[in-house]
Design a protein around this motif. Structure first.
Motif, PDB file in Angstrom:
ATOM      1  N   GLN A 213       0.901  -1.295   0.033  1.00 37.12           N
ATOM      2  CA  GLN A 213       0.088   0.116   0.141  1.00 37.12           C
ATOM      3  C   GLN A 213       0.871   1.390  -0.045  1.00 37.12           C
ATOM      4  OE1 GLN A 213      -3.477   0.139  -0.328  1.00 37.12           O
ATOM      5  NE2 GLN A 213      -2.967  -1.997  -0.872  1.00 37.12           N
ATOM      6  N   ALA A 214       2.105   1.239   0.685  1.00 36.40           N
ATOM      7  CA  ALA A 214       3.007   2.448   0.740  1.00 36.40           C
ATOM      8  C   ALA A 214       3.293   2.596  -0.753  1.00 36.40           C
ATOM      9  CB  ALA A 214       4.185   2.095   1.344  1.00 36.40           C
ATOM     10  N   ARG A 215       3.561   1.500  -1.415  1.00 34.87           N
ATOM     11  CA  ARG A 215       4.316   1.420  -2.907  1.00 34.87           C
ATOM     12  C   ARG A 215       3.163   1.864  -3.655  1.00 34.87           C
ATOM     13  NH1 ARG A 215       6.134  -3.935  -5.974  1.00 34.87           N
ATOM     14  NH2 ARG A 215       6.110  -3.244  -8.072  1.00 34.87           N
ATOM     15  N   GLN A 216       1.806   1.564  -3.650  1.00 32.44           N
ATOM     16  CA  GLN A 216       0.698   2.258  -4.351  1.00 32.44           C
ATOM     17  C   GLN A 216       0.579   3.504  -4.125  1.00 32.44           C
ATOM     18  OE1 GLN A 216      -2.788  -0.207  -4.604  1.00 32.44           O
ATOM     19  NE2 GLN A 216      -1.644  -2.120  -4.409  1.00 32.44           N
ATOM     20  N   PHE A 217       0.675   3.980  -2.753  1.00 31.91           N
ATOM     21  CA  PHE A 217       0.665   5.352  -2.463  1.00 31.91           C
ATOM     22  C   PHE A 217       1.610   6.185  -3.168  1.00 31.91           C
ATOM     23  CE2 PHE A 217       1.498   8.968  -0.068  1.00 31.91           C
ATOM     24  CZ  PHE A 217       0.179   9.841  -0.121  1.00 31.91           C
ATOM     25  N   GLY A 218       2.788   5.867  -3.124  1.00 31.27           N
ATOM     26  CA  GLY A 218       3.797   6.496  -3.851  1.00 31.27           C
ATOM     27  C   GLY A 218       3.712   6.753  -5.243  1.00 31.27           C
ATOM     28  N   ARG A 219       3.062   5.712  -5.809  1.00 28.34           N
ATOM     29  CA  ARG A 219       2.912   5.744  -7.151  1.00 28.34           C
ATOM     30  C   ARG A 219       1.849   6.780  -7.590  1.00 28.34           C
ATOM     31  NH1 ARG A 219       3.838   1.632 -11.864  1.00 28.34           N
ATOM     32  NH2 ARG A 219       2.880   2.704 -13.699  1.00 28.34           N
ATOM     33  N   LEU A 220       0.657   6.382  -6.889  1.00 35.66           N
ATOM     34  CA  LEU A 220      -0.643   7.372  -7.261  1.00 35.66           C
ATOM     35  C   LEU A 220      -0.416   8.911  -6.873  1.00 35.66           C
ATOM     36  CD1 LEU A 220      -2.807   8.020  -4.932  1.00 35.66           C
ATOM     37  CD2 LEU A 220      -3.097   5.601  -4.789  1.00 35.66           C
ATOM     38  N   ALA A 221       0.114   9.101  -5.804  1.00 36.68           N
ATOM     39  CA  ALA A 221       0.490  10.388  -5.187  1.00 36.68           C
ATOM     40  C   ALA A 221       1.494  11.094  -6.342  1.00 36.68           C
ATOM     41  CB  ALA A 221       0.923  10.550  -3.908  1.00 36.68           C
ATOM     42  N   SER A 222       2.270  10.464  -6.850  1.00 35.89           N
ATOM     43  CA  SER A 222       3.360  10.820  -7.845  1.00 35.89           C
ATOM     44  C   SER A 222       2.550  11.433  -9.025  1.00 35.89           C
ATOM     45  CB  SER A 222       4.555   9.951  -8.022  1.00 35.89           C
ATOM     46  OG  SER A 222       5.096   9.916  -6.937  1.00 35.89           O
ATOM     47  N   GLU A 223       1.649  10.646  -9.602  1.00 38.09           N
ATOM     48  CA  GLU A 223       0.931  10.588 -10.771  1.00 38.09           C
ATOM     49  C   GLU A 223      -0.040  11.623 -10.631  1.00 38.09           C
ATOM     50  OE1 GLU A 223       0.949   5.945 -12.474  1.00 38.09           O
ATOM     51  OE2 GLU A 223      -0.842   6.768 -11.106  1.00 38.09           O
ATOM     52  N   ARG A 224      -0.829  11.885  -9.539  1.00 42.64           N
ATOM     53  CA  ARG A 224      -1.751  12.947  -9.506  1.00 42.64           C
ATOM     54  C   ARG A 224      -1.343  14.260  -8.659  1.00 42.64           C
ATOM     55  NH1 ARG A 224      -6.285   8.710  -6.823  1.00 42.64           N
ATOM     56  NH2 ARG A 224      -5.977   7.056  -8.504  1.00 42.64           N
ATOM     57  N   GLY A 225      -0.146  14.333  -7.725  1.00 39.77           N
ATOM     58  CA  GLY A 225       0.355  15.446  -7.068  1.00 39.77           C
ATOM     59  C   GLY A 225       0.829  16.497  -7.644  1.00 39.77           C
ATOM     60  N   GLY A 226       1.508  16.303  -8.974  1.00 43.65           N
ATOM     61  CA  GLY A 226       2.232  17.238  -9.556  1.00 43.65           C
ATOM     62  C   GLY A 226       3.801  17.273  -9.509  1.00 43.65           C
ATOM     63  N   ALA A 227       4.401  15.865  -9.211  1.00 39.12           N
ATOM     64  CA  ALA A 227       5.916  15.745  -8.995  1.00 39.12           C
ATOM     65  C   ALA A 227       6.296  15.806 -10.469  1.00 39.12           C
ATOM     66  CB  ALA A 227       5.901  14.429  -8.512  1.00 39.12           C
TER      67      ALA A 227
END
Length: 259
Positions: A81-95
């Motif tokens: 879940q930490a791995r999934q969060f790192g991915r989706l937050a990067s895709e959606r957050g503005g990185a």
């Protein structure tokens, strides 16, 4: 006196540590009197690199270094879940940075080591986004995980400066299960929020059952140690998608929405 004689005559002076250029004298720089300068250097080195990469804000992920992808019990779930969060937050957050000069927002930042930290960095890497690893030297050496962006992988001697860099750009904090170190980092940020020393960023604790089993929040309220309203400083979530939803509900803005 000939040049050869002169060279022989002042050998002791040239060889003396006091004659070394201060900036090249490691004994001097690493001495007690230069502690404040070393502290400043640790701030400036990371600051310069983060600015060069256009990192304006971060999403900080804390959690245990002892959690592995193949761990027993809930460990493998927490890691995934930490791995999934790192991915989706990067895709959606503005990185991801678009045109030159455009800042990066909500870049994943971790303590740089193994476990949950590695998982979050790995997810960002899989999304093709940069992520940050703020490592710290320990008696039993911590080595950086292989997923943080090399140019954004730092090493600190001072815990205080490492914590400062973790906090100063944070748009949000996501805390996965962990031990003493994770509790230390969580409660430091909660204290800063409670006292108004930090901006009102959303804080999400992952796996409500875990956190309620290790911290008796109700007892703190019952004994008058915190106010019931202090529980509004954080929320709970049990999967990566819900973490993102809670962050948005708490006021997080994706990069495209930040003015």
């Amino acid at each position: 006196m000939t040049p050869e004689e002169q060279a022989l005559a002042n050998q002791a002076q040239v060889a003396s540590p006091s004659y070394r250029l201060a900036a090249k004298d490691s004994d001097f720089i690493l001495g007690d009197s230069m502690r404040g300068v070393r502290f400043l250097m640790e701030y400036a080195k990371a600051e310069e690199a983060l600015r060069a990469w256009g990192v304006r804000s971060t999403l900080v992920v804390f959690g245990s270094a002892r959690v592995g992808a193949d761990g027993e019990g809930r460990h493998s779930y927490w890691y995934e879940q930490a791995r999934q969060f790192g991915r989706l937050a990067s895709e959606r957050g503005g990185a991801f940075k678009g045109s030159p000069g455009e800042p990066r927002d909500n870049v994943i930042a971790t303590g740089g080591g193994p476990g949950i930290m590695q998982a979050a960095n790995q997810g960002a890497h899989e999304a093709g986004a940069p992520s940050i690893g703020f490592n710290v030297t320990l008696p039993h050496e911590q080595f950086p995980n292989p997923w943080s962006t090399p140019e954004l992988t730092f090493q600190f001697h001072y815990f205080a400066m490492r914590k400062m860099h973790l906090a100063m750009r944070a748009n949000a904090l996501v805390v996965f299960p962990g031990g003493f170190g994770t509790l230390d980092e969580l409660f430091e940020i909660l204290t800063l929020r409670q006292t108004g020393k930090a901006p009102p960023i959303p804080i999400v604790l992952f796996d409500e059952a875990y956190w309620r089993s290790v911290v008796n929040f109700d007892a703190l309220i019952e004994h008058g140690m915190v106010k019931a309203s202090d529980m509004d400083l954080f929320a709970f979530a049990d999967d990566a998608e819900t973490v993102w939803t809670k962050l948005l509900e708490g006021g997080l803005k994706p990069g495209a929405d930040i003015e």
